[in-house]
Design a protein around this motif. Structure first.
Motif, mmCIF file in Angstrom:
data_model
loop_
_atom_site.group_PDB
_atom_site.id
_atom_site.type_symbol
_atom_site.label_atom_id
_atom_site.label_comp_id
_atom_site.label_asym_id
_atom_site.label_seq_id
_atom_site.Cartn_x
_atom_site.Cartn_y
_atom_site.Cartn_z
ATOM 1 N N UNK A 33 -44.994 -10.135 -18.994
ATOM 2 C CA UNK A 33 -45.014 -9.857 -17.565
ATOM 3 C C UNK A 33 -45.130 -8.350 -17.394
ATOM 4 N N UNK A 34 -46.002 -7.954 -16.494
ATOM 5 C CA UNK A 34 -46.252 -6.530 -16.278
ATOM 6 C C UNK A 34 -46.085 -6.221 -14.802
ATOM 7 N N UNK A 84 -41.690 2.744 -18.333
ATOM 8 C CA UNK A 84 -42.210 4.107 -18.207
ATOM 9 C C UNK A 84 -42.264 4.480 -16.731
ATOM 10 N N UNK A 85 -41.889 5.727 -16.430
ATOM 11 C CA UNK A 85 -41.955 6.231 -15.050
ATOM 12 C C UNK A 85 -42.513 7.644 -15.073
ATOM 13 N N UNK A 86 -43.331 7.941 -14.087
ATOM 14 C CA UNK A 86 -43.946 9.261 -13.976
ATOM 15 C C UNK A 86 -42.986 10.298 -13.422
ATOM 16 N N UNK A 87 -43.226 11.529 -13.829
ATOM 17 C CA UNK A 87 -42.620 12.711 -13.215
ATOM 18 C C UNK A 87 -43.763 13.624 -12.800
ATOM 19 N N UNK A 88 -43.508 14.455 -11.806
ATOM 20 C CA UNK A 88 -44.544 15.364 -11.328
ATOM 21 C C UNK A 88 -45.298 14.769 -10.148
ATOM 22 N N UNK A 89 -46.386 15.412 -9.803
ATOM 23 C CA UNK A 89 -47.175 15.027 -8.628
ATOM 24 C C UNK A 89 -48.176 13.936 -9.000
ATOM 25 N N UNK A 99 -43.528 -1.444 -16.126
ATOM 26 C CA UNK A 99 -42.504 -2.253 -16.791
ATOM 27 C C UNK A 99 -43.222 -3.419 -17.454
ATOM 28 N N UNK A 100 -42.997 -3.584 -18.754
ATOM 29 C CA UNK A 100 -43.707 -4.569 -19.575
ATOM 30 C C UNK A 100 -42.674 -5.361 -20.371
#
Length: 143
Positions: A33-34, A84-89, A99-100
């Motif tokens: 599941x993604x 995984x989550x982004x940082x920055x613009x 999320x996997x």
């Protein structure tokens, strides 16, 4: 030690395809599941959101995500879970959250994925500043 979940900038599509490809050798998995979070070009007070700038208390956030991940393994029959989550613009249209989950059966993968996304959004100190087309900004309110 908590896993590193933060990525500087948008999550590239190659990260997603690589994650999927790496699981082809794991023959005990029957379902994945993604969840992919993408920046929306919302309109707020008549102005369009062009990007969100993410910041976090990284060490605290990673510890909390690690706890949530462990809770998911206790509650659901998972083979693996990647977050995984982004940082920055991050620009509107780009991916910021990935999320996997994988399990022997699809139901556990789906339910665990939903649990992880909801708990991370609720409990983890990740902050988003909406940046508008006129370069003004405000802290994001989840809608």
């Amino acid at each position: 030690m908590p896993k590193k979940i933060f990525i500087q900038g948008a999550i590239p599509p190659e990260k997603i395809s690589d994650s999927i490809a790496k699981h082809q050798s794991k023959t005990e998995i029957g379902g994945h599941s993604i969840f992919l979070g993408q920046i929306r070009a919302d309109e707020v007070d008549g102005k369009a959101v062009t990007a969100i700038e993410y910041t976090a208390y990284e060490e605290m956030a990673e510890k909390e995500i690690d706890k949530i991940r462990e809770e998911a393994f206790e509650k659901f029959d998972l083979t693996c879970a990647h977050i995984y989550h982004s940082l920055g613009k991050i620009q509107a249209g780009e991916l910021c959250f990935f999320v996997f989950t994988s399990s022997a059966h699809r139901k556990a993968a789906r339910e665990a994925n939903q649990f992880l996304v909801d708990e991370i959004k609720e409990r983890v100190p990740i902050f988003g500043k909406e940046i508008f087309e006129d370069e003004t900004h405000q802290w994001k309110v989840n809608r």
